[in-house]
Each structure stands twice: as C-alpha cells, then as structure tokens.
Design a protein around this motif. Structure first.
Motif, PDB file in Angstrom:
ATOM      1  N   ILE A 205      23.255 -15.151  -8.817  1.00  0.00           N
ATOM      2  CA  ILE A 205      24.103 -15.894  -9.472  1.00  0.00           C
ATOM      3  C   ILE A 205      24.034 -16.002 -10.930  1.00  0.00           C
ATOM      4  O   ILE A 205      22.739 -15.741 -11.339  1.00  0.00           O
ATOM      5  CB  ILE A 205      24.565 -17.202  -8.810  1.00  0.00           C
ATOM      6  N   SER A 206      24.786 -16.594 -11.870  1.00  0.00           N
ATOM      7  CA  SER A 206      24.337 -16.746 -13.231  1.00  0.00           C
ATOM      8  C   SER A 206      23.030 -17.839 -13.395  1.00  0.00           C
ATOM      9  O   SER A 206      23.170 -18.533 -12.605  1.00  0.00           O
ATOM     10  CB  SER A 206      25.430 -17.044 -14.024  1.00  0.00           C
TER      11      SER A 206
ATOM     12  N   SER B 166      25.008 -21.139 -13.132  1.00  0.00           N
ATOM     13  CA  SER B 166      25.219 -21.599 -11.772  1.00  0.00           C
ATOM     14  C   SER B 166      24.282 -22.087 -10.975  1.00  0.00           C
ATOM     15  O   SER B 166      24.157 -23.172 -10.168  1.00  0.00           O
ATOM     16  CB  SER B 166      26.068 -20.543 -10.974  1.00  0.00           C
TER      17      SER B 166
END
Length: 90
Positions: free
Chosen positions: A17-18, A21
């Motif tokens: 995920i980023s 996030s």
C-alpha cells in the motif's frame, strides 16, 4: 551506513500500500486504544509476527495485540460496521 526504514514504510511494503495508507493504518491502530497508545515500532513488530493474508482493519490489529498480550490496554469501541449499499435499499 544502513538507512533505517520507518515503520510506515515497512507496513507499506508488507501490505503493498502507499506510505500514506500505511501511516493511516498505524495511526488508527493507535486510536483503537482508549488511553495508552502503542508506538509505531511495536505495532510493526506485531504485524511482522503475524501471517495476514489480507490487510486487516486497524481495530482488528489492535484487538489481536490485546488478545496476544502485546499491548494489554483498554480498547475503544469498535468502529461501526460498514454495510453494503445494496442492503440499504430495497
């Protein structure tokens, strides 16, 4: 010299995920506890010790930390369940 990876960067790698996030996830695991909040490094250590096949909710991580006596402090109320939109309309 080895560059130290920040907990959110490692979480981003684990769950693909980023970074944003991952920061959100860590902060919301902390917010799942009422008073005493675990630090990001402890949350990361716990996540790395688990074998999650999908991204758990922050509250699920916090609950598991409490159940496993990793962070044995009072939890806040669980967030309301999100209902599928189809269920809202007849």
């Amino acid at each position: 010299m080895k560059i130290k990876t920040k907990p959110f960067e490692r979480i981003a790698q684990i769950f693909q995920i980023s970074n944003e996030s991952a920061k959100y996830l860590l902060n919301h695991v902390q917010k799942s506890f009422k008073y005493e909040k675990p630090n990001h490094a402890l949350i990361l250590e716990f996540i790395e010790s688990q074998t999650y096949e999908f991204i758990p909710t922050p509250y699920d991580i916090a609950s598991a930390m409490k159940e496993n006596k990793v962070w044995d402090y009072e939890l806040s109320s669980p967030p309301p369940k999100v209902e599928d939109e189809e269920d809202l309309y007849f």
